[in-house]
Enzyme design. Sequence first.
Site, mmCIF file in Angstrom:
data_model
loop_
_atom_site.group_PDB
_atom_site.id
_atom_site.type_symbol
_atom_site.label_atom_id
_atom_site.label_comp_id
_atom_site.label_asym_id
_atom_site.label_seq_id
_atom_site.Cartn_x
_atom_site.Cartn_y
_atom_site.Cartn_z
ATOM 1 N N GLN A 103 0.850 -1.185 0.000
ATOM 2 C CA GLN A 103 0.000 0.000 0.000
ATOM 3 C C GLN A 103 0.895 1.247 0.000
ATOM 4 O OE1 GLN A 103 -3.558 -0.388 2.871
ATOM 5 N NE2 GLN A 103 -2.092 -1.906 3.605
ATOM 6 N N HIS A 121 -1.554 1.517 -4.237
ATOM 7 C CA HIS A 121 -1.924 2.944 -4.142
ATOM 8 C C HIS A 121 -1.010 3.842 -4.954
ATOM 9 C CE1 HIS A 121 -3.904 1.824 -0.040
ATOM 10 N NE2 HIS A 121 -4.602 1.398 -1.074
ATOM 11 N N CYS A 133 -4.367 15.759 -20.251
ATOM 12 C CA CYS A 133 -4.277 16.289 -21.629
ATOM 13 C C CYS A 133 -3.754 15.219 -22.576
ATOM 14 C CB CYS A 133 -3.382 17.536 -21.659
ATOM 15 S SG CYS A 133 -1.630 17.242 -21.443
ATOM 16 N N CYS A 157 0.352 21.060 -21.353
ATOM 17 C CA CYS A 157 -0.839 21.938 -21.384
ATOM 18 C C CYS A 157 -0.772 23.060 -20.359
ATOM 19 C CB CYS A 157 -2.095 21.095 -21.136
ATOM 20 S SG CYS A 157 -2.269 20.523 -19.427
ATOM 21 N N GLY A 193 2.654 -4.202 8.908
ATOM 22 C CA GLY A 193 2.807 -2.753 8.844
ATOM 23 C C GLY A 193 1.588 -2.024 8.365
ATOM 24 N N SER A 195 -2.587 -0.906 9.256
ATOM 25 C CA SER A 195 -3.658 -0.834 10.266
ATOM 26 C C SER A 195 -4.921 -1.527 9.768
ATOM 27 C CB SER A 195 -3.960 0.635 10.593
ATOM 28 O OG SER A 195 -4.309 1.321 9.384
ATOM 29 N N PRO A 220 3.292 -4.502 15.741
ATOM 30 C CA PRO A 220 3.366 -4.366 17.204
ATOM 31 C C PRO A 220 2.005 -4.080 17.836
ATOM 32 C CG PRO A 220 4.943 -2.900 16.115
ATOM 33 C CD PRO A 220 4.087 -3.480 15.060
ATOM 34 N N ALA A 237 8.380 -5.384 12.145
ATOM 35 C CA ALA A 237 8.748 -6.201 10.979
ATOM 36 C C ALA A 237 10.260 -6.295 10.810
ATOM 37 C CB ALA A 237 8.119 -5.596 9.723
HETATM 38 C C1 BV8 Z 1 -11.767 2.608 -3.699
HETATM 39 C C2 BV8 Z 1 -3.150 8.125 -0.721
HETATM 40 C C3 BV8 Z 1 -13.655 2.410 -5.107
HETATM 41 C C4 BV8 Z 1 -1.761 7.769 -1.123
HETATM 42 C C5 BV8 Z 1 -4.461 6.516 0.534
HETATM 43 C C6 BV8 Z 1 -14.925 -1.055 1.036
HETATM 44 C C7 BV8 Z 1 -14.532 -1.470 -0.227
HETATM 45 C C8 BV8 Z 1 -13.939 -0.567 -1.105
HETATM 46 C C9 BV8 Z 1 -13.720 0.779 -0.712
HETATM 47 C C10 BV8 Z 1 -14.111 1.168 0.539
HETATM 48 C C11 BV8 Z 1 -14.709 0.276 1.406
HETATM 49 N N1 BV8 Z 1 -14.999 0.944 2.532
HETATM 50 C C12 BV8 Z 1 -14.576 2.237 2.430
HETATM 51 C C13 BV8 Z 1 -14.045 2.405 1.225
HETATM 52 C C14 BV8 Z 1 -13.482 3.663 0.702
HETATM 53 C C15 BV8 Z 1 -11.997 3.837 1.028
HETATM 54 C C16 BV8 Z 1 -11.611 3.300 2.370
HETATM 55 O O1 BV8 Z 1 -11.080 2.201 2.474
HETATM 56 N N2 BV8 Z 1 -11.832 4.088 3.415
HETATM 57 C C17 BV8 Z 1 -11.438 3.667 4.750
HETATM 58 C C18 BV8 Z 1 -10.716 4.795 5.464
HETATM 59 C C19 BV8 Z 1 -12.681 3.218 5.481
HETATM 60 N N3 BV8 Z 1 -11.202 3.220 0.002
HETATM 61 C C20 BV8 Z 1 -10.949 3.919 -1.113
HETATM 62 O O2 BV8 Z 1 -11.411 5.031 -1.341
HETATM 63 C C21 BV8 Z 1 -10.052 3.259 -2.142
HETATM 64 N N4 BV8 Z 1 -10.709 3.371 -3.415
HETATM 65 O O3 BV8 Z 1 -12.120 1.706 -3.010
HETATM 66 O O4 BV8 Z 1 -12.405 3.004 -4.839
HETATM 67 C C22 BV8 Z 1 -14.119 2.979 -6.385
HETATM 68 C C23 BV8 Z 1 -14.466 2.105 -7.413
HETATM 69 C C24 BV8 Z 1 -14.930 2.644 -8.608
HETATM 70 C C25 BV8 Z 1 -15.012 4.029 -8.793
HETATM 71 C C26 BV8 Z 1 -14.643 4.899 -7.746
HETATM 72 C C27 BV8 Z 1 -14.195 4.374 -6.533
HETATM 73 C C28 BV8 Z 1 -8.730 4.009 -2.251
HETATM 74 C C29 BV8 Z 1 -7.841 3.684 -1.077
HETATM 75 C C30 BV8 Z 1 -6.486 4.413 -1.224
HETATM 76 C C31 BV8 Z 1 -6.532 5.654 -0.412
HETATM 77 N N5 BV8 Z 1 -5.240 6.358 -0.475
HETATM 78 N N6 BV8 Z 1 -3.464 7.411 0.520
HETATM 79 C C32 BV8 Z 1 -0.813 8.325 -0.097
HETATM 80 O O5 BV8 Z 1 -0.829 9.555 0.123
HETATM 81 O O6 BV8 Z 1 -0.061 7.519 0.478
HETATM 82 S S1 BV8 Z 1 -4.705 5.563 1.905
HETATM 83 C C33 BV8 Z 1 -3.441 5.673 3.032
HETATM 84 O O7 BV8 Z 1 -3.722 4.660 3.989
HETATM 85 C C34 BV8 Z 1 -2.068 5.288 2.464
HETATM 86 O O8 BV8 Z 1 -2.049 5.120 1.074
HETATM 87 C C35 BV8 Z 1 -1.744 3.939 3.114
HETATM 88 O O9 BV8 Z 1 -1.192 3.092 2.192
HETATM 89 C C36 BV8 Z 1 -3.101 3.498 3.522
HETATM 90 C C37 BV8 Z 1 -3.128 2.450 4.610
HETATM 91 O O10 BV8 Z 1 -2.389 2.942 5.736
HETATM 92 P P1 BV8 Z 1 -1.348 1.919 6.411
HETATM 93 O O11 BV8 Z 1 -0.319 1.576 5.400
HETATM 94 O O12 BV8 Z 1 -2.084 0.802 7.037
HETATM 95 O O13 BV8 Z 1 -0.652 2.837 7.501
HETATM 96 P P2 BV8 Z 1 -1.199 3.217 8.953
HETATM 97 O O14 BV8 Z 1 -0.410 4.380 9.436
HETATM 98 O O15 BV8 Z 1 -2.685 3.302 8.930
HETATM 99 O O16 BV8 Z 1 -0.818 1.934 9.837
HETATM 100 C C38 BV8 Z 1 0.536 1.618 10.064
HETATM 101 C C39 BV8 Z 1 0.551 0.319 10.839
HETATM 102 O O17 BV8 Z 1 1.911 -0.107 10.966
HETATM 103 C C40 BV8 Z 1 -0.008 0.414 12.231
HETATM 104 O O18 BV8 Z 1 -0.913 -0.657 12.454
HETATM 105 C C41 BV8 Z 1 1.225 0.252 13.144
HETATM 106 O O19 BV8 Z 1 0.918 -0.450 14.331
HETATM 107 C C42 BV8 Z 1 2.115 -0.581 12.284
HETATM 108 N N7 BV8 Z 1 3.551 -0.445 12.536
HETATM 109 C C43 BV8 Z 1 4.234 0.629 12.995
HETATM 110 N N8 BV8 Z 1 5.562 0.334 13.047
HETATM 111 C C44 BV8 Z 1 5.696 -0.950 12.607
HETATM 112 C C45 BV8 Z 1 4.426 -1.452 12.284
HETATM 113 N N9 BV8 Z 1 4.231 -2.695 11.820
HETATM 114 C C46 BV8 Z 1 5.332 -3.477 11.679
HETATM 115 N N10 BV8 Z 1 6.580 -3.067 11.957
HETATM 116 C C47 BV8 Z 1 6.802 -1.813 12.427
HETATM 117 N N11 BV8 Z 1 8.062 -1.413 12.705
#
Ligand code: BV8
Length: 250
Positions: A103, A121, A133, A157, A193, A195, A220, A237
């Site tokens: 992701q 993503h 364009c 463009c 890695g 959530s 974690p 990780a």
């Molecule tokens: C779509 C932009 C449909 C890029 C991001 C059900 C089905 C389908 C869609 C949905 C659905 N329900 C809701 C939706 C809509 C939405 C969605 O999921 N909303 C959520 C919030 C409820 N999904 C969408 O809109 C997606 N599109 O489904 O389109 C469609 C179809 C046809 C026509 C139109 C539309 C698009 C999803 C992409 C969104 N873009 N960001 C950027 O700027 O990066 S999302 C953003 O969150 C990032 O991209 C990132 O990749 C993503 C997930 O975050 P994580 O990677 O999990 O990071 P986070 O900080 O949350 O967690 C980190 C974790 O690591 C923690 O748990 C922590 O404990 C852990 N950690 C920390 N240190 C370590 C560790 N783990 C291991 N080792 C360590 N050392």
Amino acid sequence: MLDGPVLDRLARTLTPDARITVMTGAGVSAASGVPTFRGSTGLWRNFRAEDLATPEAFARNPRTVWEWYDWRRQLIARCVPNRAHEILASWSRRFPAFTLITQNVDGLHERAGTDPVLRMHGSIWDVSCWNGCAASPPRWRDDTVPFTALPPTCAHCGGPLRPGVVWFGEPLDPEVVDACLDATRCDVFFTSGTSAVVYPAAGLVAHARRHGATTVEVNPEGTPASGEVDLVIAQPAELVLPVVDAQLPR
Ligand code: BV8
């Protein structure tokens, strides 16, 4: 936790002919210094996703959205892959049927040598013409850091460029989604890695389980996926993957 029986079980599943799929999120890049999105030190803490990572936000204020992405690009450009990226890159060479899904948009898996990477993503290093364009390609890589003017403009463009990432409410590349779904037909599925709140990525674990894969979470903290996987390893990780790798036959 990562004791003998867990390690033995994992090592037994990671056989040379095993189909192995690993899905990563921002936590895998945390040790490299790339901020995660959620949680106490997350990026979203200061922003709301709706304010920045949506096409509506970009249409409203392209400069503000670009200030965030340009800041992240400058930060990521100073980061290097960590042991988690390196081990996964070595597994992509070691196991013939290995797939990495991410992701993350930071490009650190690619810099560690994993090839191919299924980027759900997109990439923060890609851009595309916001106007779409006819003269510009669908997307292209632009490593400029920092951009001298925000938003950067399309050479064809003159309109604004947009980051080559998938925003909330935007569809993922259907070919990438199909490849990810195919990769859930595996023997072992790691999720690390993430959530597990963003879909459709968060739904892949359930697909893997339905296909009979052994599912493993390395994180974690607990997530909504923790209750549906076979094995939860509540550690970072970059510590876990080298220990698991060391159990594999040389
Ligand atoms: C779509 C932009 C449909 C890029 C991001 C059900 C089905 C389908 C869609 C949905 C659905 N329900 C809701 C939706 C809509 C939405 C969605 O999921 N909303 C959520 C919030 C409820 N999904 C969408 O809109 C997606 N599109 O489904 O389109 C469609 C179809 C046809 C026509 C139109 C539309 C698009 C999803 C992409 C969104 N873009 N960001 C950027 O700027 O990066 S999302 C953003 O969150 C990032 O991209 C990132 O990749 C993503 C997930 O975050 P994580 O990677 O999990 O990071 P986070 O900080 O949350 O967690 C980190 C974790 O690591 C923690 O748990 C922590 O404990 C852990 N950690 C920390 N240190 C370590 C560790 N783990 C291991 N080792 C360590 N050392």
